[in-house]
Design an enzyme around this catalytic site. Structure first.
Site, PDB file in Angstrom:
ATOM      1  N   GLU A 100       9.017  -3.672  13.225  1.00 54.15           N
ATOM      2  CA  GLU A 100       8.906  -2.577  12.256  1.00 54.15           C
ATOM      3  C   GLU A 100       7.615  -1.840  12.610  1.00 54.15           C
ATOM      4  OE1 GLU A 100       7.789  -3.578   8.188  1.00 54.15           O
ATOM      5  OE2 GLU A 100       8.954  -1.884   7.428  1.00 54.15           O
ATOM      6  N   GLU A 154      -4.958  -3.821  -1.788  1.00 53.97           N
ATOM      7  CA  GLU A 154      -6.408  -3.560  -1.753  1.00 53.97           C
ATOM      8  C   GLU A 154      -6.725  -2.291  -0.963  1.00 53.97           C
ATOM      9  OE1 GLU A 154      -4.578  -5.907  -0.423  1.00 53.97           O
ATOM     10  OE2 GLU A 154      -5.633  -7.119   1.060  1.00 53.97           O
ATOM     11  N   ARG A 155      -5.694  -1.702  -0.295  1.00 50.60           N
ATOM     12  CA  ARG A 155      -5.949  -0.478   0.481  1.00 50.60           C
ATOM     13  C   ARG A 155      -6.032   0.758  -0.400  1.00 50.60           C
ATOM     14  NH1 ARG A 155      -5.896  -3.347   4.378  1.00 50.60           N
ATOM     15  NH2 ARG A 155      -4.159  -4.363   5.413  1.00 50.60           N
ATOM     16  N   PHE A 205       0.809  -1.220   0.000  1.00 52.94           N
ATOM     17  CA  PHE A 205       0.000   0.000   0.000  1.00 52.94           C
ATOM     18  C   PHE A 205       0.841   1.268   0.000  1.00 52.94           C
ATOM     19  CE2 PHE A 205       0.949   0.053   4.530  1.00 52.94           C
ATOM     20  CZ  PHE A 205       1.049   1.415   4.787  1.00 52.94           C
ATOM     21  N   CYS A 240       9.554   1.959   3.457  1.00 49.83           N
ATOM     22  CA  CYS A 240      10.464   0.866   3.797  1.00 49.83           C
ATOM     23  C   CYS A 240      11.882   1.395   3.992  1.00 49.83           C
ATOM     24  CB  CYS A 240      10.446  -0.198   2.716  1.00 49.83           C
ATOM     25  SG  CYS A 240      11.111   0.408   1.173  1.00 49.83           S
ATOM     26  N   SER A 273       5.366  -6.823   3.435  1.00 48.45           N
ATOM     27  CA  SER A 273       5.939  -7.131   4.749  1.00 48.45           C
ATOM     28  C   SER A 273       6.715  -8.455   4.695  1.00 48.45           C
ATOM     29  CB  SER A 273       4.819  -7.212   5.784  1.00 48.45           C
ATOM     30  OG  SER A 273       3.908  -8.220   5.398  1.00 48.45           O
ATOM     31  N   LYS A 332      -1.201  -7.343  -9.070  1.00 49.55           N
ATOM     32  CA  LYS A 332      -2.152  -7.451  -7.951  1.00 49.55           C
ATOM     33  C   LYS A 332      -1.741  -6.384  -6.947  1.00 49.55           C
ATOM     34  CE  LYS A 332      -3.021  -8.602  -4.249  1.00 49.55           C
ATOM     35  NZ  LYS A 332      -3.411  -7.577  -3.250  1.00 49.55           N
TER      36      LYS A 332
HETATM   37  P1  NAD Z   1       1.576  -6.521   3.137  1.00 46.19           P
HETATM   38  O1  NAD Z   1       2.597  -7.577   3.227  1.00 46.19           O
HETATM   39  O2  NAD Z   1       0.456  -6.522   4.117  1.00 46.19           O
HETATM   40  O3  NAD Z   1       0.869  -6.553   1.686  1.00 46.19           O
HETATM   41  C1  NAD Z   1       1.631  -6.598   0.503  1.00 46.19           C
HETATM   42  C2  NAD Z   1       0.829  -7.363  -0.556  1.00 46.19           C
HETATM   43  O4  NAD Z   1       0.616  -8.704  -0.100  1.00 46.19           O
HETATM   44  C3  NAD Z   1      -0.549  -6.759  -0.832  1.00 46.19           C
HETATM   45  O5  NAD Z   1      -0.796  -6.800  -2.217  1.00 46.19           O
HETATM   46  C4  NAD Z   1      -1.486  -7.670  -0.057  1.00 46.19           C
HETATM   47  O6  NAD Z   1      -2.756  -7.785  -0.666  1.00 46.19           O
HETATM   48  C5  NAD Z   1      -0.777  -9.015  -0.089  1.00 46.19           C
HETATM   49  N1  NAD Z   1      -1.057  -9.812   1.111  1.00 46.19           N
HETATM   50  C6  NAD Z   1      -1.322  -9.354   2.357  1.00 46.19           C
HETATM   51  N2  NAD Z   1      -1.538 -10.384   3.204  1.00 46.19           N
HETATM   52  C7  NAD Z   1      -1.406 -11.518   2.472  1.00 46.19           C
HETATM   53  C8  NAD Z   1      -1.498 -12.913   2.794  1.00 46.19           C
HETATM   54  N3  NAD Z   1      -1.770 -13.336   4.021  1.00 46.19           N
HETATM   55  N4  NAD Z   1      -1.281 -13.797   1.809  1.00 46.19           N
HETATM   56  C9  NAD Z   1      -1.004 -13.394   0.556  1.00 46.19           C
HETATM   57  N5  NAD Z   1      -0.904 -12.088   0.207  1.00 46.19           N
HETATM   58  C10 NAD Z   1      -1.094 -11.156   1.150  1.00 46.19           C
HETATM   59  O7  NAD Z   1       2.360  -5.126   3.159  1.00 46.19           O
HETATM   60  P2  NAD Z   1       1.745  -3.666   3.235  1.00 46.19           P
HETATM   61  O8  NAD Z   1       1.230  -3.431   4.606  1.00 46.19           O
HETATM   62  O9  NAD Z   1       0.879  -3.406   2.081  1.00 46.19           O
HETATM   63  O10 NAD Z   1       3.080  -2.796   3.002  1.00 46.19           O
HETATM   64  C11 NAD Z   1       3.944  -2.426   4.048  1.00 46.19           C
HETATM   65  C12 NAD Z   1       5.135  -3.356   4.139  1.00 46.19           C
HETATM   66  O11 NAD Z   1       5.829  -3.385   2.895  1.00 46.19           O
HETATM   67  C13 NAD Z   1       6.159  -2.889   5.153  1.00 46.19           C
HETATM   68  O12 NAD Z   1       6.635  -4.014   5.848  1.00 46.19           O
HETATM   69  C14 NAD Z   1       7.265  -2.275   4.312  1.00 46.19           C
HETATM   70  O13 NAD Z   1       8.531  -2.255   4.907  1.00 46.19           O
HETATM   71  C15 NAD Z   1       7.223  -3.163   3.121  1.00 46.19           C
HETATM   72  N6  NAD Z   1       7.831  -2.538   1.958  1.00 46.19           N
HETATM   73  C16 NAD Z   1       9.042  -3.003   1.542  1.00 46.19           C
HETATM   74  C17 NAD Z   1       9.681  -2.415   0.464  1.00 46.19           C
HETATM   75  C18 NAD Z   1      11.007  -2.921  -0.011  1.00 46.19           C
HETATM   76  O14 NAD Z   1      11.398  -2.593  -1.131  1.00 46.19           O
HETATM   77  N7  NAD Z   1      11.714  -3.707   0.774  1.00 46.19           N
HETATM   78  C19 NAD Z   1       9.065  -1.352  -0.203  1.00 46.19           C
HETATM   79  C20 NAD Z   1       7.813  -0.915   0.240  1.00 46.19           C
HETATM   80  C21 NAD Z   1       7.201  -1.522   1.334  1.00 46.19           C
END
Ligand code: NAD
Length: 498
Positions: free
Chosen positions: A384, A176-177, A149, A281, A226, A173
């Site tokens: 985090e 969804e937020r 998101f 991140c 994450s 994909k």
């Molecule tokens: P998230 O992991 O909750 O979601 C990321 C994606 O995974 C979304 O598309 C979501 O729909 C999907 N997802 C969520 N739960 C799932 C599940 N149980 N099974 C399968 N798919 C699932 O992350 P977020 O809250 O959207 O984003 C924040 C996180 O992303 C933070 O931890 C941040 O550090 C990280 N991030 C990392 C980078 C990097 O380059 N390392 C860059 C941006 C964000």
């Protein structure tokens, strides 16, 4: 209520699964739209259509593909204000920050326009007698991008641009937020001339992700989000024989040496710790001043800067420094972590829990928060937080500060503030973190370098954008060729050598 569906075969289609998720305006706390959550059947159809479109796109010469991206850049710039407003209204970040999010994505689209050069293979004339040897980079087929998101424009663009430039079709994909901007980008790509089916935006949750992981047509997955989800997608995707790269969470440390310019360091910490409400991140969430005197002076400089920060809705334009966090759940989790920091004995220097904005009482705001004397056993250090909370961990020496940074399970970004070249060089060389800043707090490399963390911040061999993206989205084929006039011998049973 506004409904957000999918972008399939070059047009918007509503969802048919009957499942939806609420999309909030974090500034007000109101639900502003419902986003469709795709069923496996919807996803499989989108993948099948992408597989049909991909060979034609791969057969389009790379320069023509690049021209579509060139036009895409023009259209994004034309619609910049519209995109930024949609982005801020679903994410909560300020409008200037939303433009930055889009611009850092555009950087990678611009880099990807250089695909014809990056896709060139190698050629060796007369590698053996009458034998020529050459390699080529071919697209993988249908690939998937699963994005978080916090950068709803930049990260989808980091996936889409190189994947399409290489001749792949993509299933995106998004989170969804905040799904509006990815849908708008797909529409702009269609306007720019992308053939239908080459980019399919499928909104959804775990069901859609699992569908991507298990569908045999999907050749590769690029994930950002994450760490627990990164680990899940990496292991299940690899087990299913796909090429997978996953970028996970972070806990970025910044070391402040006694010789640093402490005003610059304090400014840097405020920008990197609180910008985008800490939902980056590459945010700095841990400051490590070296020596008690450095720590005292740094905290003294941080407090007035932090207390001056203006928090509010994106509609306030340039008058605010950062906005709300993304959801009520995120806000409550951050408050809970601040509570735990107090309980575990950290010194709460600036408390953001009581923040209240007249007229926006239901918005998901967290005031800026500063902790001092944090220790590595505390939850606020271990987790985090992904919010506007900065922790100061005091250290006696540079070696102790370096060890703390290196012992942390994450390794996305880090920085050192110092005037001493030897120390900076030693740090950059020894630290086990993927992206390092020297007097630069958020060292996000530009589009023509690569981006990626180490340890639990990155899974897979290749980084995002830069030349690595072209390696990730292609496979190499090597051809050894000779012609009848070059064949002198009869049947050869020994293993051929030069
Ligand atoms: P998230 O992991 O909750 O979601 C990321 C994606 O995974 C979304 O598309 C979501 O729909 C999907 N997802 C969520 N739960 C799932 C599940 N149980 N099974 C399968 N798919 C699932 O992350 P977020 O809250 O959207 O984003 C924040 C996180 O992303 C933070 O931890 C941040 O550090 C990280 N991030 C990392 C980078 C990097 O380059 N390392 C860059 C941006 C964000």
């Amino acid at each position: 209520m506004k409904e957000l569906g999918h972008w399939i075969n070059g047009k918007y289609v509503p969802g048919t699964s009957g499942r939806t998720a609420d999309v909030y305006n974090p500034a007000t706390g109101e639900v502003q739209a419902k986003v469709a959550l795709a069923s496996k059947a919807e996803l499989d159809e989108a993948i099948a259509a992408a597989a049909k479109a991909q060979p034609g796109w791969a057969a389009t010469n790379p320069q023509r593909r690049a021209r579509v991206l060139m036009e895409f850049v023009r259209l994004i710039n034309r619609d910049m204000d519209k995109l930024a407003t949609a982005l801020s209204s679903e994410h909560g970040k300020t409008l200037p920050d939303a433009r930055g999010d889009i611009q850092r994505g555009v950087d990678v689209v611009e880099f990807s326009i250089g695909a014809p050069h990056l896709l060139k293979g190698e050629y060796m004339d007369s590698a053996g007698t009458g034998i020529d040897l050459y390699s080529m980079r071919q697209p993988l087929g249908v690939v998937a991008g699963i994005t978080p998101f916090n950068f709803p424009a930049m990260i989808p663009l980091w996936k889409i641009a190189p994947a399409l430039a290489c001749g792949n079709a993509m299933i995106l994909k998004p989170s969804e937020r905040d799904p509006s901007v990815p849908l708008m980008l797909a529409e702009l790509l269609t306007e720019a001339g992308l053939p239908p089916g080459v980019l399919q935006v499928v909104n959804g949750d775990k069901d859609a992700v699992d569908g991507i992981l298990d569908n045999p047509t999907i050749q590769a997955i690029g994930f950002v989000g994450s760490t627990p989800i990164a680990e899940y997608i990496y292991s299940r995707g690899c087990a299913n024989g796909k090429r997978v790269q996953c970028f996970g969470g972070a806990k970025n440390h910044m070391i402040i040496m006694p010789d640093a310019d402490l005003d610059q360091a304090a400014d840097a910490l405020v920008g990197a710790g609180f910008g985008a409400a800490g939902e980056r991140c590459m945010a700095i969430s841990v400051a490590i001043p070296v020596g008690e005197e450095t720590a005292d002076r740094l905290v003294e400089k941080l407090v007035p800067r932090i207390e001056k920060l203006k928090v509010g809705p994106y509609t306030a334009g340039n008058d605010i420094d950062y906005g709300p966090v993304v959801t009520k759940a995120a806000q409550e989790r951050i408050f809970g972590l601040i509570d735990s920091g107090v309980k575990q004995g950290a010194e709460l220097v600036v408390d953001g829990r009581g923040f209240n904005l007249q007229g926006y009482e239901n918005g998901f705001y967290v005031g800026p928060t500063l902790f001092d004397r944090v220790t590595p056993d505390m939850e606020i250090y271990k987790q985090e937080i992904f919010g506007p909370v900065l922790s100061t961990v005091r250290s006696e020496t540079y070696e102790e500060a370096l060890k703390l940074t290196m012992d942390n399970e994450y390794g996305n970004g880090t920085a050192i503030f110092t005037r001493d070249g030897d120390t900076a060089r030693d740090f950059a060389s020894r630290v086990n973190v993927g992206m390092v800043g020297v007097n630069v707090p958020i060292p996000v490399p530009l589009g023509y370098f690569t981006f990626g963390g180490w340890k639990k911040s990155g899974f897979g061999d290749l980084n995002q954008h830069g030349p690595d993206a072209f390696r990730f989205y292609t496979r190499t084929k090597t051809v050894t060729a000779r012609w009848p006039s070059g064949i002198k011998e009869g049947a050869v049973l020994n293993f051929p050598t030069t």
